[in-house]
Design a protein around this motif. Structure first.
Motif: not given
Length: 315
Positions: A217, A220, A222
Motif C-alpha cells: 500500500l 502504491e 508513493k
C-alpha cells in the motif's frame, strides 16, 4: 506386517503427527504443543517405529511428509476431528449451551475487537466463560479442525483450496493512518500522503501478512518510509504513538479502543487498499452452540459500535 496400531498408537501420537504436518517443522510443532524439540523428536521416532516407516524427510527449511507421512497425518486429523465431535455431542447432551467458549483470535481482532466484545458479553451473559487463544491463521485453522476451538475471529484470507470451514464476513479491517489526538500533523493544511515522509512511521513487521500488505500500500501511495520502526507488538506500537511524533500505518481496528476514547485519531489520507474482510470462521459440520453464538452476537454488536462512531478514511 501387523503393526497392532490399536494397542500401540496413542492419542498424543496423533497430535504430534498433526502438528508436524501442519507446521512442516519439528521446532514449530514443538512450540505449538508446548514441548521441547528433543521430546517431540523422540515422540516422532516412537511413532515411526510403531508404523514401521519414515514419516517425514528433514531438510534445511523444515520437513516434508513422505507418502507414509501423508497417509498417517490424514488419518490423525480424521481421528482428532471425531474425538472433537464426540466432545461437542456430550456438551450438547449435558446442557445444550456448549460450556466454555474457546475462541481463536487473529492478531488484529485480538487487539481491537476482543476486549470490547468480551466486555459486552460479560454484561449480557456473565455466566459464560470464554478462553481466547491468539495465533496465526494456519495454526488456528488446524486447531479449529481438531475441534480444540469453537470458532475463529479475524481477517478472512483468500483460500488456496476449499477446507470445509464456513467463513462469515461481518466487518472489515481497513488499513489507516493513525496518530495521537494532539499530533501536529492534524494542524497541517497539506495532509496528503507526501506529509508522511516528515514523520517516523510505525509499521507491523514484514513477517506478518498485514505488514506485507502495508508495504504494498505504501508503495502504491508513493511513500518510501525512511528507517521505520517495525513491531509485532500492539502494546509497543501504542506506546510509541503516545510518546513520540510517530505515525502508524496499520489496520485501525487494532487500536479501536484508543480511537473510541479519542486518545488516537485517524488521518484522512488516501490510504486505500484491497478489501480486507474479517469475521467468523467455524466448522461446517456442526452449528454453534448457544454460548458460542452469544459471543458472536457480542462481537457483532461491538464492531457495529466501532464502525458507527469512527469516521474512516477509506474502507
Amino acid at each position: 506386517m501387523r503393526r497392532y496400531l490399536q494397542q500401540r498408537l496413542k492419542f498424543r501420537h496423533l497430535r504430534v503427527i498433526d502438528a508436524i504436518a501442519t507446521h512442516d517443522s519439528i521446532l514449530q510443532a514443538a512450540r505449538a504443543l508446548g514441548l521441547s524439540q528433543p521430546a517431540l523428536t523422540k515422540s516422532l521416532q516412537e511413532i515411526e517405529e510403531i508404523v514401521g516407516a519414515r514419516l517425514f524427510d528433514r531438510h534445511a527449511r523444515g520437513v516434508d511428509p513422505t507418502p507414509f507421512g501423508l497417509t498417517v497425518a490424514a488419518a490423525a486429523r480424521r481421528l482428532l476431528a471425531e474425538i472433537g465431535r464426540l466432545e461437542d455431542e456430550l456438551d450438547a447432551l449435558e446442557g445444550g449451551d456448549g460450556g466454555p467458549v474457546v475462541v481463536g483470535a487473529l492478531p488484529v481482532a485480538a487487539a481491537g475487537v476482543l476486549p470490547g466484545a468480551l466486555a459486552r458479553l460479560k454484561i449480557a451473559r456473565p455466566d459464560i466463560e470464554v478462553r481466547v487463544i491468539q495465533g496465526r491463521t494456519e495454526e488456528l485453522i488446524s486447531q479449529l479442525s481438531r475441534r480444540e476451538l469453537d470458532l475463529i475471529i479475524g481477517r478472512l484470507y483468500t483460500l488456496d483450496a476449499p477446507d470445509g470451514l464456513v467463513r462469515t464476513p461481518f466487518y472489515s479491517e481497513p488499513i489507516s493512518v493513525v496518530a495521537r489526538a494532539d499530533h501536529p500533523i492534524f494542524a497541517r493544511q497539506d495532509a496528503t500522503a507526501a506529509v508522511l515522509a516528515d514523520y517516523s512511521l510505525v509499521l507491523p513487521t514484514v513477517s506478518q501478512r498485514v505488514g506485507q500488505e502495508i508495504d504494498v500500500l505504501l508503495a502504491e501511495m508513493k511513500v518510501a518510509p525512511h528507517q521505520p520502526l517495525r513491531s509485532s507488538s500492539v502494546a509497543m506500537i501504542r506506546e510509541i504513538l503516545y510518546a513520540t511524533d510517530g505515525v502508524a500505518v496499520i489496520p485501525h481496528m487494532m487500536l479501536a479502543g484508543d480511537l473510541l476514547r479519542g486518545a488516537l485519531r485517524l488521518l484522512p489520507l488516501p490510504a486505500t487498499g484491497r478489501p480486507r474482510p474479517a469475521g467468523l470462521i467455524r466448522r461446517g459440520d456442526t452449528a454453534l452452540l448457544s454460548n458460542a453464538q452469544a459471543f458472536v452476537d457480542a462481537a457483532r454488536g461491538y464492531v457495529g459500535e466501532i464502525e458507527s462512531r469512527l469516521a474512516t478514511p477509506s474502507d
